[in-house]
Design a protein around this motif. Structure first.
Motif, mmCIF file in Angstrom:
data_model
loop_
_atom_site.group_PDB
_atom_site.id
_atom_site.type_symbol
_atom_site.label_atom_id
_atom_site.label_comp_id
_atom_site.label_asym_id
_atom_site.label_seq_id
_atom_site.Cartn_x
_atom_site.Cartn_y
_atom_site.Cartn_z
ATOM 1 N N ALA A 225 0.829 -1.222 0.000
ATOM 2 C CA ALA A 225 0.000 0.000 0.000
ATOM 3 C C ALA A 225 0.858 1.265 0.000
ATOM 4 O O ALA A 225 0.370 2.354 -0.293
ATOM 5 N N PHE A 226 2.138 1.128 0.337
ATOM 6 C CA PHE A 226 2.993 2.299 0.510
ATOM 7 C C PHE A 226 3.940 2.511 -0.665
ATOM 8 O O PHE A 226 4.872 3.306 -0.592
ATOM 9 N N TYR A 227 3.704 1.755 -1.732
ATOM 10 C CA TYR A 227 4.560 1.840 -2.921
ATOM 11 C C TYR A 227 3.717 2.213 -4.132
ATOM 12 O O TYR A 227 2.574 1.778 -4.243
ATOM 13 N N VAL A 228 4.314 2.987 -5.035
ATOM 14 C CA VAL A 228 3.571 3.323 -6.256
ATOM 15 C C VAL A 228 3.762 2.256 -7.330
ATOM 16 O O VAL A 228 3.056 2.249 -8.322
ATOM 17 N N ASP A 229 4.738 1.367 -7.118
ATOM 18 C CA ASP A 229 5.090 0.456 -8.204
ATOM 19 C C ASP A 229 4.977 -1.010 -7.823
ATOM 20 O O ASP A 229 5.669 -1.863 -8.346
ATOM 21 N N GLY A 230 4.118 -1.301 -6.845
ATOM 22 C CA GLY A 230 3.896 -2.703 -6.482
ATOM 23 C C GLY A 230 5.023 -3.328 -5.671
ATOM 24 O O GLY A 230 5.095 -4.539 -5.580
ATOM 25 N N GLY A 231 5.908 -2.570 -5.066
ATOM 26 C CA GLY A 231 6.973 -3.144 -4.223
ATOM 27 C C GLY A 231 6.449 -3.475 -2.834
ATOM 28 O O GLY A 231 5.233 -3.461 -2.581
ATOM 29 N N GLY A 232 7.363 -3.802 -1.938
ATOM 30 C CA GLY A 232 7.033 -3.953 -0.520
ATOM 31 C C GLY A 232 6.289 -5.214 -0.147
ATOM 32 O O GLY A 232 5.660 -5.264 0.914
ATOM 33 N N LEU A 233 6.364 -6.266 -0.993
ATOM 34 C CA LEU A 233 5.539 -7.461 -0.758
ATOM 35 C C LEU A 233 5.798 -8.156 0.570
ATOM 36 O O LEU A 233 4.894 -8.764 1.129
ATOM 37 N N THR A 234 7.024 -8.071 1.055
ATOM 38 C CA THR A 234 7.348 -8.811 2.285
ATOM 39 C C THR A 234 7.212 -7.943 3.533
ATOM 40 O O THR A 234 7.596 -8.360 4.622
ATOM 41 N N THR A 235 6.697 -6.714 3.371
ATOM 42 C CA THR A 235 6.700 -5.780 4.504
ATOM 43 C C THR A 235 5.279 -5.480 5.015
ATOM 44 O O THR A 235 4.298 -5.716 4.313
ATOM 45 N N MET A 236 5.214 -4.949 6.218
ATOM 46 C CA MET A 236 3.917 -4.505 6.759
ATOM 47 C C MET A 236 4.155 -3.338 7.726
ATOM 48 O O MET A 236 5.233 -3.223 8.321
ATOM 49 N N ARG A 237 3.132 -2.472 7.833
ATOM 50 C CA ARG A 237 3.208 -1.393 8.823
ATOM 51 C C ARG A 237 2.351 -1.754 10.025
ATOM 52 O O ARG A 237 1.175 -2.115 9.863
ATOM 53 N N LEU A 238 2.951 -1.645 11.194
ATOM 54 C CA LEU A 238 2.188 -1.832 12.430
ATOM 55 C C LEU A 238 2.082 -0.490 13.143
ATOM 56 O O LEU A 238 3.102 0.123 13.477
ATOM 57 N N SER A 239 0.854 -0.044 13.392
ATOM 58 C CA SER A 239 0.630 1.203 14.150
ATOM 59 C C SER A 239 0.367 0.826 15.597
ATOM 60 O O SER A 239 -0.453 -0.054 15.862
ATOM 61 N N PHE A 240 1.032 1.533 16.502
ATOM 62 C CA PHE A 240 0.847 1.161 17.913
ATOM 63 C C PHE A 240 0.139 2.242 18.726
ATOM 64 O O PHE A 240 -0.051 2.102 19.929
ATOM 65 N N GLY A 241 -0.295 3.328 18.082
ATOM 66 C CA GLY A 241 -0.859 4.449 18.829
ATOM 67 C C GLY A 241 -2.246 4.195 19.397
ATOM 68 O O GLY A 241 -2.595 4.674 20.474
ATOM 69 N N TYR A 242 -3.047 3.418 18.696
ATOM 70 C CA TYR A 242 -4.473 3.316 19.018
ATOM 71 C C TYR A 242 -4.781 2.135 19.948
ATOM 72 O O TYR A 242 -5.714 2.186 20.735
ATOM 73 N N VAL A 243 -3.987 1.088 19.842
ATOM 74 C CA VAL A 243 -4.287 -0.163 20.543
ATOM 75 C C VAL A 243 -3.926 -0.079 22.039
ATOM 76 O O VAL A 243 -3.019 0.658 22.422
ATOM 77 N N SER A 244 -4.650 -0.888 22.838
ATOM 78 C CA SER A 244 -4.356 -0.904 24.282
ATOM 79 C C SER A 244 -3.115 -1.782 24.521
ATOM 80 O O SER A 244 -2.706 -2.545 23.642
ATOM 81 N N ASP A 245 -2.564 -1.682 25.731
ATOM 82 C CA ASP A 245 -1.365 -2.472 26.053
ATOM 83 C C ASP A 245 -1.628 -3.968 25.862
ATOM 84 O O ASP A 245 -0.817 -4.696 25.309
ATOM 85 N N LYS A 246 -2.779 -4.399 26.333
ATOM 86 C CA LYS A 246 -3.128 -5.824 26.229
ATOM 87 C C LYS A 246 -3.241 -6.245 24.776
ATOM 88 O O LYS A 246 -2.810 -7.323 24.378
ATOM 89 N N GLN A 247 -3.869 -5.350 23.981
ATOM 90 C CA GLN A 247 -4.051 -5.676 22.559
ATOM 91 C C GLN A 247 -2.708 -5.780 21.833
ATOM 92 O O GLN A 247 -2.563 -6.579 20.917
#
Ligand code: PLP
Length: 397
Positions: A356-378
């Motif tokens: 989702a973060f590439y204009v040319d279809g790259g990044g297949l093995t990667t992922m973004r994890l956001s930690f701002g919204y989730v609780s500690d337990k989550q």
């Protein structure tokens, strides 16, 4: 229905469909770039709102100026000057969130076929805003020091004969999605290149205030002796995205142009949101608010990194950002994070696949994890679920 060519070209992505359910309450979502609701300064917002309506309802609820509420522009200029920028009120336009700033810049500068330089990976809202104006993209790899300056220089040399390059888009601090920060030396090199090749920089800086360790760095805008940097800021991550308030800083003639381009979109940004932002800055509540939310997010970042350390297999790598809301995970080369997302959603955990973060279809093995919204337990439970899916998939390949 006969859509415009532009609308025909913009399609919803398979990824969007996959993530449609990510905000269901039973899903642990590391997907959205959402701030924590615990960070919202609800009581002060209430006070400022009541005060503004008691004293000034006739103006607060009225139409406003396209460039923004003048006292807000004034305090923004003071705030930026205190951070090393040379900003006057006339250099500021208030926008309906940084997202509108991205679209305004694209609308003001891009003709179909013009070139935009951006990072690979980069913030997908930027890609989306620019795409509407049909540019071609030059994507420069982003590593731990942000956009690779040496590769950019090579690319600029080779691009001399291509259609005009209008601007380069960078997120200098704790980049969405990689968490990377551009060091001061590289900021200077980027600026020098932009001057040499007669370009502009769109510096999108929502995360600078969310620094959990290390020294704050001056924006590229602070180097801008040639008026080549458009500096974009938002109140979304420090106050609340629901205010829809951010701003752009640029030379006065450019601000006038942006104001004309903005009129067709919304005439002016949400005035109540602007009054709230003004109340925060004028009342000197903004710095205490930032001091309050830093430990909250720092703790979440630490928990996320500890959980990854504790559960993820050794061959998986991730970034350790000094601030912001994201870590960027790289799986072994035989794995595809878009394919894995279906299984993860079944296990009720979500993330955004790197593609989702590439204009040319790259990044297949990667992922973004956001930690701002989730609780500690989550955080703990979500990382455990992710890890189970990754290990299972790794064994079956
Ligand atoms: C890099 C970047 N730019 C812009 C935005 C949009 O921010 P706003 O809420 O101010 O529109 C975001 C939101 O996540 C972002 O991460």
């Amino acid at each position: 229905m006969q859509f415009s060519n532009r609308a025909e070209k913009i399609k919803t992505s398979a990824l969007r469909e996959l993530l449609r359910n990510a905000d269901r309450p039973d899903i642990i979502s590391f997907a959205g770039a959402f701030p924590s609701p615990k960070a919202f300064p609800v009581d002060i917002i209430k006070e400022i709102t009541i005060d503004a309506l008691d004293k000034n309802a006739a103006n607060v609820l009225q139409y406003g100026s396209t460039e923004g509420y003048p006292p807000l522009r004034e305090v923004i200029a003071e705030y930026s000057s205190s951070k090393g920028l040379n900003t006057q009120k006339e250099n500021v336009i208030v926008v309906s969130g940084a997202q509108q700033g991205l679209e305004l810049v694209a609308k003001t500068f891009l003709d179909p076929g013009d070139t935009v330089i951006l990072g690979a990976p980069t913030y997908p809202g930027g890609i989306m805003a620019f795409k509407l104006f049909e540019p071609r993209f030059e994507a420069i790899p982003v590593k731990e020091n942000g956009i690779k300056v040496d590769l950019l220089e090579d690319r600029l040399k080779r691009m001399k004969s291509t259609p005009p390059t209008k601007f380069m888009y960078v997120v200098p601090n704790f980049q969405n999605p990689s968490g990377a920060t551009i060091p001061t030396r590289n900021r200077k090199m980027l600026y020098d290149l932009v001057c040499e090749y007669d370009l502009l920089i769109l510096e999108d800086d929502p995360y600078a205030e969310l620094r959990y360790e290390g020294k704050s760095l001056k924006p590229i805008k602070a180097l801008d002796t040639e008026d080549r940097v458009i500096y974009l800021k938002t109140f979304s991550k420090t106050l609340a995205p629901g205010l829809r308030a951010g701003w752009m800083e640029a030379p006065e003639d450019l601000i006038e142009k942006f104001a004309i381009m903005k009129q067709g979109t919304d005439l002016f940004a949400n005035l109540l949101g602007q009054h709230i932002a003004y109340g925060f800055m004028k009342g000197k509540f903004i710095e205490p608010q930032i001091r309050k939310i830093i430990p909250l997010y720092k703790d979440k970042r630490n928990r996320m990194l500890e959980a990854l350390d504790g559960s993820f297999p050794a061959e998986v790598k991730w970034t350790k950002p000094e601030g912001g809301l994201f870590t960027w995970v790289t799986l072994p080369s035989h794995m595809d994070t878009t394919e894995l997302l279906g299984e993860c959603m079944e296990q009720k955990v979500a993330y955004v696949p790197g593609s989702a973060f590439y204009v040319d279809g790259g990044g297949l093995t990667t992922m973004r994890l956001s930690f701002g919204y989730v609780s500690d337990k989550q955080i703990e439970e979500g990382v455990r679920r992710l890890s189970t899916v990754i290990m299972k998939s790794s064994q079956t390949k």
